[in-house]
Design a protein around this motif. Structure first.
Motif: not given
Length: 218
Positions: A91-93, A143-147, A154-155, A161-162
């Motif tokens: 996900l980070w990549h 979508e990526t951040i929610e995953e 991620i907290a 916000a992220v």
């Protein structure tokens, strides 16, 4: 083409076609001239082969026309974002790849990018281009951040916000590279990639093992 020379009267139902021709002509002029300030309604009319009042039947003013041009251009960005994330399970990549797709698109379409972000839009008054960007750049990064939140990377919290943090870094780098290309960026996108990795590492609750992604040549 002289102002007093116009195209034959359009048949009924040809309004959409004329609007498309106006958008195409404006896009061509914008890229050729390199600046929105250099594009005029009169020049667009001459390029299309109509009189200036014909432009106003489809677009209220030059700002609305340029907004439509930028929105039309950024509609393809949805495909760019999907292609950037394709096949990347980490996900980070994936987040870095999406941010870099944004940077690349800005560099490759610098005139449209500068035109898009030269106008101030206020809360509750999004432009057509804003709406397109929210459904492409913002939507795919979200979508990526929610995953990532669901996976515990991620907290838990407000994903918006992220997303704004990740998008702000991508946009900041893109804006600098487009408007200040003379800065010591090097011949590749290593600096941009390092900035995207830094924001993602800062957001992650677990150490991130980075692998080369390959954003090498500008």
């Amino acid at each position: 083409m002289a102002d007093n020379v116009s195209r034959p009267r359009s048949p009924r139902g040809a309004g959409d076609q004329l609007a498309d021709e106006i958008l195409d002509a404006t896009t061509d002029l914008l890229i050729e001239m390199g600046s929105a300030h250099a594009v005029s309604i009169r020049a667009v009319a001459q390029r299309v082969g109509v009189t200036p009042p014909s432009i106003y039947l489809h677009f209220q003013d030059k700002d609305e026309l340029l907004d439509a041009v930028c929105a039309n251009y950024y509609e393809r960005f949805d495909d760019v974002m999907m292609a950037a994330a394709e096949g990347i399970d980490d996900l980070w990549h994936r987040a870095v790849a999406q941010g870099m797709a944004y940077v690349r698109f800005a560099i490759e379409n610098d005139v449209v990018f500068r035109t898009t972000f030269s106008r101030v839009t206020r809360a509750g008054e999004p432009s057509l281009t804003d709406e397109v960007l929210l459904s492409s750049a913002f939507g795919h990064i979200r979508e990526t951040i929610e995953e990532a939140m669901a996976a515990g990377l991620i907290a838990e919290g407000d994903p918006v916000a992220v997303v704004m943090q990740v998008w702000s870094v991508a946009h900041g780098v893109a804006s600098l590279m487009v408007t200040k290309p003379g800065l010591p960026w090097g011949d590749d996108l290593a600096t941009a990639e390092a900035a995207m990795r830094a924001v993602c590492s800062g957001l992650s609750q677990v150490p991130v093992k980075w692998e080369p992604i390959g954003f090498d040549v500008r």
